[in-house]
Design a protein around this motif. Structure first.
Motif, PDB file in Angstrom:
ATOM      1  N   ALA A   8      20.372 -20.218  46.142  1.00  0.00           N
ATOM      2  CA  ALA A   8      18.707 -20.297  46.915  1.00  0.00           C
ATOM      3  C   ALA A   8      17.757 -20.610  46.471  1.00  0.00           C
ATOM      4  O   ALA A   8      17.727 -19.219  46.230  1.00  0.00           O
ATOM      5  CB  ALA A   8      19.744 -20.255  48.399  1.00  0.00           C
ATOM      6  N   ILE A   9      16.887 -21.809  46.764  1.00  0.00           N
ATOM      7  CA  ILE A   9      15.233 -20.892  46.295  1.00  0.00           C
ATOM      8  C   ILE A   9      15.022 -21.221  47.746  1.00  0.00           C
ATOM      9  O   ILE A   9      14.930 -22.115  48.350  1.00  0.00           O
ATOM     10  CB  ILE A   9      14.367 -22.075  44.875  1.00  0.00           C
ATOM     11  CG1 ILE A   9      15.982 -22.102  43.836  1.00  0.00           C
ATOM     12  CG2 ILE A   9      12.967 -22.056  44.493  1.00  0.00           C
ATOM     13  CD1 ILE A   9      15.232 -22.335  42.978  1.00  0.00           C
ATOM     14  N   THR A  10      13.573 -20.617  47.390  1.00  0.00           N
ATOM     15  CA  THR A  10      12.737 -20.277  49.003  1.00  0.00           C
ATOM     16  C   THR A  10      11.438 -20.492  48.478  1.00  0.00           C
ATOM     17  O   THR A  10      11.172 -19.872  47.478  1.00  0.00           O
ATOM     18  CB  THR A  10      12.511 -19.150  50.104  1.00  0.00           C
ATOM     19  OG1 THR A  10      14.390 -19.621  50.507  1.00  0.00           O
ATOM     20  CG2 THR A  10      12.389 -19.559  51.046  1.00  0.00           C
ATOM     21  N   ILE A  11      10.574 -21.416  48.764  1.00  0.00           N
ATOM     22  CA  ILE A  11       9.119 -20.915  48.805  1.00  0.00           C
ATOM     23  C   ILE A  11       8.309 -21.816  50.498  1.00  0.00           C
ATOM     24  O   ILE A  11       8.801 -21.932  51.213  1.00  0.00           O
ATOM     25  CB  ILE A  11       8.999 -22.959  48.028  1.00  0.00           C
ATOM     26  CG1 ILE A  11       9.166 -23.796  48.315  1.00  0.00           C
ATOM     27  CG2 ILE A  11       9.240 -22.395  46.604  1.00  0.00           C
ATOM     28  CD1 ILE A  11       8.494 -25.153  48.293  1.00  0.00           C
ATOM     29  N   GLU A  12       7.165 -21.363  50.409  1.00  0.00           N
ATOM     30  CA  GLU A  12       6.599 -21.251  51.312  1.00  0.00           C
ATOM     31  C   GLU A  12       4.985 -21.694  51.205  1.00  0.00           C
ATOM     32  O   GLU A  12       4.190 -21.184  50.523  1.00  0.00           O
ATOM     33  CB  GLU A  12       6.470 -20.087  52.545  1.00  0.00           C
ATOM     34  CG  GLU A  12       6.413 -18.830  52.139  1.00  0.00           C
ATOM     35  CD  GLU A  12       6.371 -17.536  52.757  1.00  0.00           C
ATOM     36  OE1 GLU A  12       6.064 -16.927  53.003  1.00  0.00           O
ATOM     37  OE2 GLU A  12       7.633 -17.350  53.026  1.00  0.00           O
ATOM     38  N   SER A  13       4.288 -22.180  52.191  1.00  0.00           N
ATOM     39  CA  SER A  13       2.666 -22.482  52.544  1.00  0.00           C
ATOM     40  C   SER A  13       2.770 -22.236  53.487  1.00  0.00           C
ATOM     41  O   SER A  13       3.295 -22.378  54.385  1.00  0.00           O
ATOM     42  CB  SER A  13       2.312 -22.997  51.839  1.00  0.00           C
ATOM     43  OG  SER A  13       0.953 -23.624  51.374  1.00  0.00           O
ATOM     44  N   THR A  14       0.828 -22.157  54.225  1.00  0.00           N
ATOM     45  CA  THR A  14       0.594 -21.495  55.110  1.00  0.00           C
ATOM     46  C   THR A  14      -0.749 -22.884  55.213  1.00  0.00           C
ATOM     47  O   THR A  14      -1.779 -22.707  53.720  1.00  0.00           O
ATOM     48  CB  THR A  14       0.115 -20.376  55.780  1.00  0.00           C
ATOM     49  OG1 THR A  14       0.846 -19.111  56.014  1.00  0.00           O
ATOM     50  CG2 THR A  14      -0.369 -20.007  57.259  1.00  0.00           C
ATOM     51  N   VAL A  15      -0.600 -23.461  56.393  1.00  0.00           N
ATOM     52  CA  VAL A  15      -1.150 -25.138  56.227  1.00  0.00           C
ATOM     53  C   VAL A  15      -1.884 -25.002  57.485  1.00  0.00           C
ATOM     54  O   VAL A  15      -1.811 -24.275  58.306  1.00  0.00           O
ATOM     55  CB  VAL A  15      -0.711 -26.247  56.740  1.00  0.00           C
ATOM     56  CG1 VAL A  15      -1.446 -27.375  56.434  1.00  0.00           C
ATOM     57  CG2 VAL A  15       0.835 -26.425  55.415  1.00  0.00           C
ATOM     58  N   GLN A  16      -3.802 -24.827  57.214  1.00  0.00           N
ATOM     59  CA  GLN A  16      -4.232 -24.637  58.057  1.00  0.00           C
ATOM     60  C   GLN A  16      -4.544 -25.524  59.027  1.00  0.00           C
ATOM     61  O   GLN A  16      -5.844 -26.878  58.911  1.00  0.00           O
ATOM     62  CB  GLN A  16      -5.705 -24.148  57.759  1.00  0.00           C
ATOM     63  CG  GLN A  16      -5.258 -22.899  56.773  1.00  0.00           C
ATOM     64  CD  GLN A  16      -5.695 -21.422  57.411  1.00  0.00           C
ATOM     65  OE1 GLN A  16      -5.746 -21.554  58.895  1.00  0.00           O
ATOM     66  NE2 GLN A  16      -4.078 -20.763  57.035  1.00  0.00           N
ATOM     67  N   ALA A  17      -3.787 -25.918  59.879  1.00  0.00           N
ATOM     68  CA  ALA A  17      -3.349 -27.137  61.003  1.00  0.00           C
ATOM     69  C   ALA A  17      -2.397 -27.286  61.471  1.00  0.00           C
ATOM     70  O   ALA A  17      -1.602 -26.218  61.547  1.00  0.00           O
ATOM     71  CB  ALA A  17      -3.135 -28.627  59.411  1.00  0.00           C
TER      72      ALA A  17
END
Length: 141
Positions: A8-17
């Motif tokens: 399992a591969i996890t990626i993430e990002s916080t989007v300013q919206a």
């Protein structure tokens, strides 16, 4: 019969919206075609999305020079509006996408099962680049 355990591969990002906008830009074909690719010499000329449990989706990812293209698609196994999307890709791998409100932004956490042909780090980088394209597109429109 043996069941293969996939990495399992996890990626993430916080989007300013806000989450409603992030959800729409993630799921509406008119937006998907603007961000669903990993480099500037690729694009997504076509996207279809039936966002519901049991619904199917498909995005065409293609080299702009016409040398190569492929369909990225699957079937939704769970959809909870503004919170969760789970699906199974055409090759049987599973994906989960969580949307969480964090102050005035939305955190997107995507976990997917690795395939066997490419190194895990290469897969992580490719999917992260697409997620970064999504963030950039969503924040600028």
């Amino acid at each position: 019969m043996t069941t293969k355990t996939r990495t399992a591969i996890t990626i993430e990002s916080t989007v300013q919206a806000p989450v409603a906008k992030v959800w729409d830009y993630w799921n509406k074909p008119e937006h998907i075609t603007h961000w669903a690719f990993a480099s500037d010499d690729w694009h997504a000329p076509k996207a279809e999305n039936d966002l519901r449990t049991g619904g199917k989706f498909s995005t065409t990812m293609a080299a702009k020079d016409g040398s190569f293209s492929f369909e990225f698609g699957g079937e939704y196994t769970d959809v909870k509006e503004h919170k969760l999307i789970e699906y199974t890709m055409g090759d049987g791998r599973k994906v989960s996408v969580l949307f969480t409100t964090v102050e005035d932004a939305t955190k997107v956490v995507e976990t997917f099962e690795a395939e066997d042909e490419n190194p895990v780090e290469m897969q992580r980088e490719g999917w992260q680049t697409i997620l970064n394209n999504f963030k950039k597109y969503t924040e600028s429109h």
